[in-house]
Design a protein around this motif. Structure first.
Motif, PDB file in Angstrom:
ATOM      1  N   LYS A 182       0.834  -1.194   0.000  1.00  0.00           N
ATOM      2  CA  LYS A 182       0.000   0.000   0.000  1.00  0.00           C
ATOM      3  C   LYS A 182       0.872   1.249   0.000  1.00  0.00           C
ATOM      4  O   LYS A 182       2.038   1.215   0.389  1.00  0.00           O
ATOM      5  CB  LYS A 182      -0.927   0.005   1.217  1.00  0.00           C
ATOM      6  N   VAL A 183       0.254   2.342  -0.449  1.00  0.00           N
ATOM      7  CA  VAL A 183       0.953   3.619  -0.466  1.00  0.00           C
ATOM      8  C   VAL A 183       1.138   4.097   0.967  1.00  0.00           C
ATOM      9  O   VAL A 183       0.166   4.262   1.700  1.00  0.00           O
ATOM     10  CB  VAL A 183       0.163   4.663  -1.284  1.00  0.00           C
ATOM     11  N   TRP A 184       2.390   4.322   1.344  1.00  0.00           N
ATOM     12  CA  TRP A 184       2.673   4.798   2.694  1.00  0.00           C
ATOM     13  C   TRP A 184       2.952   6.294   2.699  1.00  0.00           C
ATOM     14  O   TRP A 184       2.556   7.027   3.570  1.00  0.00           O
ATOM     15  CB  TRP A 184       3.862   4.033   3.255  1.00  0.00           C
ATOM     16  N   ASP A 185       3.689   6.722   1.680  1.00  0.00           N
ATOM     17  CA  ASP A 185       4.044   8.149   1.617  1.00  0.00           C
ATOM     18  C   ASP A 185       4.163   8.543   0.150  1.00  0.00           C
ATOM     19  O   ASP A 185       3.266   8.272  -0.626  1.00  0.00           O
ATOM     20  CB  ASP A 185       5.345   8.404   2.387  1.00  0.00           C
ATOM     21  N   GLY A 186       5.263   9.164  -0.226  1.00  0.00           N
ATOM     22  CA  GLY A 186       5.388   9.783  -1.541  1.00  0.00           C
ATOM     23  C   GLY A 186       5.324   8.826  -2.714  1.00  0.00           C
ATOM     24  O   GLY A 186       5.546   7.626  -2.601  1.00  0.00           O
ATOM     25  N   ILE A 187       5.013   9.422  -3.892  1.00  0.00           N
ATOM     26  CA  ILE A 187       4.974   8.720  -5.173  1.00  0.00           C
ATOM     27  C   ILE A 187       5.873   9.487  -6.133  1.00  0.00           C
ATOM     28  O   ILE A 187       5.823  10.713  -6.200  1.00  0.00           O
ATOM     29  CB  ILE A 187       3.537   8.659  -5.731  1.00  0.00           C
ATOM     30  N   GLN A 188       6.706   8.746  -6.888  1.00  0.00           N
ATOM     31  CA  GLN A 188       7.610   9.372  -7.854  1.00  0.00           C
ATOM     32  C   GLN A 188       7.533   8.621  -9.184  1.00  0.00           C
ATOM     33  O   GLN A 188       7.585   7.391  -9.212  1.00  0.00           O
ATOM     34  CB  GLN A 188       9.055   9.336  -7.342  1.00  0.00           C
ATOM     35  N   ALA A 189       7.399   9.390 -10.279  1.00  0.00           N
ATOM     36  CA  ALA A 189       7.337   8.802 -11.615  1.00  0.00           C
ATOM     37  C   ALA A 189       8.729   8.693 -12.208  1.00  0.00           C
ATOM     38  O   ALA A 189       9.541   9.615 -12.088  1.00  0.00           O
ATOM     39  CB  ALA A 189       6.450   9.649 -12.521  1.00  0.00           C
ATOM     40  N   LEU A 190       9.028   7.549 -12.845  1.00  0.00           N
ATOM     41  CA  LEU A 190      10.284   7.347 -13.544  1.00  0.00           C
ATOM     42  C   LEU A 190      10.090   7.616 -15.032  1.00  0.00           C
ATOM     43  O   LEU A 190       8.987   7.481 -15.564  1.00  0.00           O
ATOM     44  CB  LEU A 190      10.794   5.918 -13.340  1.00  0.00           C
ATOM     45  N   SER A 191      11.168   7.967 -15.717  1.00  0.00           N
ATOM     46  CA  SER A 191      11.071   8.237 -17.154  1.00  0.00           C
ATOM     47  C   SER A 191      10.712   6.984 -17.937  1.00  0.00           C
ATOM     48  O   SER A 191      10.191   7.060 -19.046  1.00  0.00           O
ATOM     49  CB  SER A 191      12.402   8.814 -17.661  1.00  0.00           C
ATOM     50  N   SER A 192      10.985   5.814 -17.366  1.00  0.00           N
ATOM     51  CA  SER A 192      10.656   4.551 -18.028  1.00  0.00           C
ATOM     52  C   SER A 192       9.159   4.262 -18.012  1.00  0.00           C
ATOM     53  O   SER A 192       8.679   3.376 -18.717  1.00  0.00           O
ATOM     54  CB  SER A 192      11.389   3.403 -17.331  1.00  0.00           C
ATOM     55  N   ASP A 213       7.663   3.435 -15.097  1.00  0.00           N
ATOM     56  CA  ASP A 213       7.453   2.807 -13.797  1.00  0.00           C
ATOM     57  C   ASP A 213       7.261   3.873 -12.717  1.00  0.00           C
ATOM     58  O   ASP A 213       7.500   5.063 -12.942  1.00  0.00           O
ATOM     59  CB  ASP A 213       8.629   1.903 -13.436  1.00  0.00           C
ATOM     60  N   ILE A 214       6.872   3.424 -11.528  1.00  0.00           N
ATOM     61  CA  ILE A 214       6.582   4.342 -10.434  1.00  0.00           C
ATOM     62  C   ILE A 214       7.304   3.857  -9.177  1.00  0.00           C
ATOM     63  O   ILE A 214       7.318   2.659  -8.875  1.00  0.00           O
ATOM     64  CB  ILE A 214       5.065   4.423 -10.163  1.00  0.00           C
ATOM     65  N   VAL A 215       7.913   4.795  -8.438  1.00  0.00           N
ATOM     66  CA  VAL A 215       8.531   4.495  -7.150  1.00  0.00           C
ATOM     67  C   VAL A 215       7.570   4.933  -6.056  1.00  0.00           C
ATOM     68  O   VAL A 215       7.187   6.098  -5.990  1.00  0.00           O
ATOM     69  CB  VAL A 215       9.877   5.215  -6.982  1.00  0.00           C
ATOM     70  N   VAL A 216       7.176   3.984  -5.206  1.00  0.00           N
ATOM     71  CA  VAL A 216       6.204   4.260  -4.148  1.00  0.00           C
ATOM     72  C   VAL A 216       6.822   3.922  -2.797  1.00  0.00           C
ATOM     73  O   VAL A 216       7.441   2.863  -2.646  1.00  0.00           O
ATOM     74  CB  VAL A 216       4.915   3.429  -4.347  1.00  0.00           C
ATOM     75  N   GLU A 217       6.677   4.810  -1.839  1.00  0.00           N
ATOM     76  CA  GLU A 217       7.085   4.467  -0.474  1.00  0.00           C
ATOM     77  C   GLU A 217       6.008   3.567   0.109  1.00  0.00           C
ATOM     78  O   GLU A 217       4.874   3.972   0.290  1.00  0.00           O
ATOM     79  CB  GLU A 217       7.270   5.707   0.398  1.00  0.00           C
ATOM     80  N   GLY A 241       6.465   1.633   2.985  1.00  0.00           N
ATOM     81  CA  GLY A 241       6.715   1.368   4.394  1.00  0.00           C
ATOM     82  C   GLY A 241       7.792   2.306   4.883  1.00  0.00           C
ATOM     83  O   GLY A 241       8.368   3.076   4.098  1.00  0.00           O
ATOM     84  N   ILE A 242       8.090   2.279   6.152  1.00  0.00           N
ATOM     85  CA  ILE A 242       9.122   3.159   6.696  1.00  0.00           C
ATOM     86  C   ILE A 242      10.478   2.741   6.140  1.00  0.00           C
ATOM     87  O   ILE A 242      10.971   1.655   6.417  1.00  0.00           O
ATOM     88  CB  ILE A 242       9.130   3.097   8.229  1.00  0.00           C
ATOM     89  N   GLY A 243      11.050   3.603   5.324  1.00  0.00           N
ATOM     90  CA  GLY A 243      12.350   3.305   4.731  1.00  0.00           C
ATOM     91  C   GLY A 243      12.309   2.266   3.631  1.00  0.00           C
ATOM     92  O   GLY A 243      13.346   1.747   3.242  1.00  0.00           O
ATOM     93  N   GLU A 244      11.121   1.958   3.104  1.00  0.00           N
ATOM     94  CA  GLU A 244      11.009   0.964   2.028  1.00  0.00           C
ATOM     95  C   GLU A 244      10.374   1.620   0.805  1.00  0.00           C
ATOM     96  O   GLU A 244       9.312   2.240   0.893  1.00  0.00           O
ATOM     97  CB  GLU A 244      10.150  -0.221   2.468  1.00  0.00           C
ATOM     98  N   TYR A 245      11.031   1.454  -0.348  1.00  0.00           N
ATOM     99  CA  TYR A 245      10.534   2.013  -1.593  1.00  0.00           C
ATOM    100  C   TYR A 245      10.422   0.885  -2.619  1.00  0.00           C
ATOM    101  O   TYR A 245      11.363   0.109  -2.796  1.00  0.00           O
ATOM    102  CB  TYR A 245      11.466   3.107  -2.107  1.00  0.00           C
ATOM    103  N   THR A 246       9.258   0.808  -3.253  1.00  0.00           N
ATOM    104  CA  THR A 246       8.979  -0.268  -4.203  1.00  0.00           C
ATOM    105  C   THR A 246       8.799   0.323  -5.594  1.00  0.00           C
ATOM    106  O   THR A 246       8.046   1.285  -5.773  1.00  0.00           O
ATOM    107  CB  THR A 246       7.715  -1.039  -3.808  1.00  0.00           C
ATOM    108  N   VAL A 247       9.509  -0.261  -6.565  1.00  0.00           N
ATOM    109  CA  VAL A 247       9.352   0.134  -7.968  1.00  0.00           C
ATOM    110  C   VAL A 247       8.326  -0.789  -8.596  1.00  0.00           C
ATOM    111  O   VAL A 247       8.488  -2.012  -8.571  1.00  0.00           O
ATOM    112  CB  VAL A 247      10.688   0.037  -8.726  1.00  0.00           C
ATOM    113  N   ILE A 248       7.248  -0.194  -9.129  1.00  0.00           N
ATOM    114  CA  ILE A 248       6.183  -1.002  -9.728  1.00  0.00           C
ATOM    115  C   ILE A 248       5.964  -0.563 -11.169  1.00  0.00           C
ATOM    116  O   ILE A 248       6.199   0.589 -11.538  1.00  0.00           O
ATOM    117  CB  ILE A 248       4.863  -0.888  -8.937  1.00  0.00           C
ATOM    118  N   SER A 249       5.505  -1.499 -11.988  1.00  0.00           N
ATOM    119  CA  SER A 249       5.192  -1.197 -13.381  1.00  0.00           C
ATOM    120  C   SER A 249       3.773  -0.651 -13.479  1.00  0.00           C
ATOM    121  O   SER A 249       3.036  -0.607 -12.495  1.00  0.00           O
ATOM    122  CB  SER A 249       5.316  -2.471 -14.220  1.00  0.00           C
TER     123      SER A 249
END
Length: 550
Positions: free
Chosen positions: A428-438, A440-444, A446-454
């Motif tokens: 689940k979305v914990w905090d910020g969301i960042q878009a990649l140029s590819s 994909d999306i980087v989503v926080e 968990g605390i200190g955990e970032y997941t790259v999803i397609s």
């Protein structure tokens, strides 16, 4: 009867070839016969009888000494000759790497020029299209419209010329950066070449000395010890492998460089990147004391930073060029994130406490560049989380996610419609969301955990660090590099790590600064589209630029 030598230990007798008969004792005029090991001098028979007959003098036959000195020198010569071969090969490698590096850097120069020439041509085509439209409109009313047409053409030419100049200035800056990098590489290779040439000259001098002292027995006996000591000393100092390793590192650093380009917030950006480099502090901008507890929320342009006072939720914009801070929104709404859609529109994610029903209203807002509200965008409401985080992807679409929910929405800002819903798999979305140029999306997650999803919701990488305390993540939109801001659990300064989109930590603590007591929160470190870092210690904004080093 003479005794027999044991089998296998027969003494090999060498022929005596005699020695230089012109070499005689300066004192007695007699031929040199012996060598005194105590006094380290050659002597004649009278010298041995009169001056060196008592212990502790120990005498050796002069021919044995000559034979031993020659043997010692002959043993060293293969090592010297082998080293000379290695240094010749290293010299060839220096030339090869120099040629390879120059070719690669010329390729980067060509890429820069090709890209910016296309941009200039595009501006020219835009000008021609606009002039044609203006001329068609002007035909309607000849006198009045002609006056209006001439004015508009003049304004158009000025505007296009300004665009051209901006593009030329950017191109000139990048070419200057490429030239500076090329000079650094050339200087380093030149220094290595000089170092290697010095070693080659030293080896040649050693070889020449060996040939010289071998010509006369007297010279050989007198100078061989010093020559041998010099050979050992020089050979111990000559380490050609470090030159080779340095050349390999130069080649790797040059080849990893690339010309990165792309659009962010409706603007085109290009730069030389791909290397780790060194981050240098360019300047620090004081945050006015009227901002009680400043916290950075994001960028609204390449040089405008969005800063919120979390004490009263007032919003400020700080220009890192002019160093001017301006209040733009009065308190009342907690801003979670912001990003530019184009040169005219900014999107902000918010946290609100009064949302009810099945929609989240007022958690996504569009503003113009004068910070006036354009409109709110509504998304489905799931659960009790009332914070929404936003970013803008490469296509200008808004990416939005609600706190503690697994759905991420792709929204078209032109009509506010949701064009795609991404469901994360088990997270689940914990905090910020960042878009990649590819895409994909980087989503926080968990605390200190970032997941790259397609875009299909597939998990592609999970990024975390056990040394990150209170981390914040920002993505470089041109290179997809992640910058994690955190406070080390065992160290007070705020630090930033550079991480690849695959979760590989490329460089640790690339910048550090001490957090002030003005606020207990850790503020994120922003990445501008031009490739600079902007950190915040709660008293000042720190602008860092990356330089190429070897």
């Amino acid at each position: 009867m003479a005794s027999r030598f044991p089998e296998g230990n027969q003494v090999q007798l060498r022929p005596r070839k005699g020695h230089d008969m012109k070499w005689s004792c300066d004192k007695h005029g007699e031929p040199i016969k012996f060598y005194c090991k105590k006094h380290k001098i050659p002597i004649c028979h009278p010298c041995a009888t009169k001056d060196h007959s008592q212990k502790p003098c120990e005498l050796d036959d002069i021919e044995d000494v000559i034979f031993e000195r020659r043997r010692q020198l002959d043993e060293k010569r293969p090592k010297v000759q082998e080293l000379q071969k290695q240094l010749d090969a290293l010299n060839t490698k220096i030339k090869t790497v120099s040629t390879s590096g120059s070719t690669h850097l010329r390729t980067i120069n060509n890429n820069i020029q090709d890209s910016y020439h296309d941009k200039i041509d595009s501006v020219g085509e835009k000008e021609n299209r606009m002039i044609r439209v203006i001329n068609e409109e002007a035909d309607e009313e000849i006198r009045l419209v002609n006056e209006k047409r001439e004015k508009r053409i003049k304004d158009c030419n000025i505007e296009r010329e300004n665009e051209r100049q901006i593009i030329k200035d950017k191109e000139a800056k990048l070419l200057a950066d490429a030239k500076k990098i090329s000079e650094v590489v050339s200087k380093k290779i030149k220094d290595l070449a000089n170092k290697n040439q010095h070693v080659i000259n030293t080896v040649k001098n050693i070889e020449s000395t060996i040939k010289r002292i071998n010509q006369h027995d007297k010279t050989l006996v007198n100078e061989a010890p010093q020559v041998l000591a010099s050979i050992d000393e020089n050979l111990s100092l000559i380490v050609h492998q470090d030159v080779s390793d340095c050349l390999d590192r130069i080649q790797n650093e040059v080849e990893r460089m690339k010309f990165a380009e792309g659009g962010v917030g409706g603007e085109y950006y290009g730069r030389i990147d791909g290397y780790i480099g060194k981050w240098e502090l360019v300047k620090s901008i004081h945050i006015p004391s009227v901002v009680n507890e400043p916290c950075v929320r994001g960028l609204v342009s390449d040089d405008e930073i969005c800063v919120q006072d979390v004490d009263n939720n007032d919003m400020y914009i700080t220009n890192i060029n002019t160093q001017h801070t301006e209040k733009v929104i009065d308190g009342g709404v907690w801003i979670t994130s912001c990003a530019p859609i184009d040169s005219n529109v900014i999107v902000c994610g918010k946290r609100r406490g009064e949302c009810t029903g099945d929609r989240l209203d007022g958690c996504i807002t569009l503003y113009d560049r004068q910070r006036k509200v354009i409109r709110d965008i509504s998304i489905p409401r799931n659960g009790d989380g009332k914070s929404v985080y936003v970013d803008v992807d490469r296509d200008g679409m808004i990416i939005a996610g609600q706190f503690n929910q697994s759905n991420i929405y792709i929204i078209n800002p032109a009509d506010d419609k949701i064009v795609n819903t991404i469901t994360t798999q088990g997270k689940k979305v914990w905090d910020g969301i960042q878009a990649l140029s590819s895409g994909d999306i980087v989503v926080e997650t968990g605390i200190g955990e970032y997941t790259v999803i397609s875009r299909s919701g597939e998990e592609k990488a999970v990024i975390h660090g056990n040394k990150w305390y209170g981390p914040q993540c920002r993505v470089d939109k041109l290179t997809d590099t992640l910058y994690i801001t955190y406070r080390d659990a065992f160290r007070n300064p705020i630090a930033v790590d550079q991480v690849s989109r695959d979760g590989i930590i490329q460089a640790r603590r690339i910048v550090e600064y001490v957090k002030s007591d003005r606020s207990p929160l850790i503020s994120l470190c922003l990445v501008t589209p031009s490739g600079n870092l902007v950190g915040c210690d709660r008293d000042k904004l720190h602008l860092y630029k990356k330089t190429f080093i070897l």
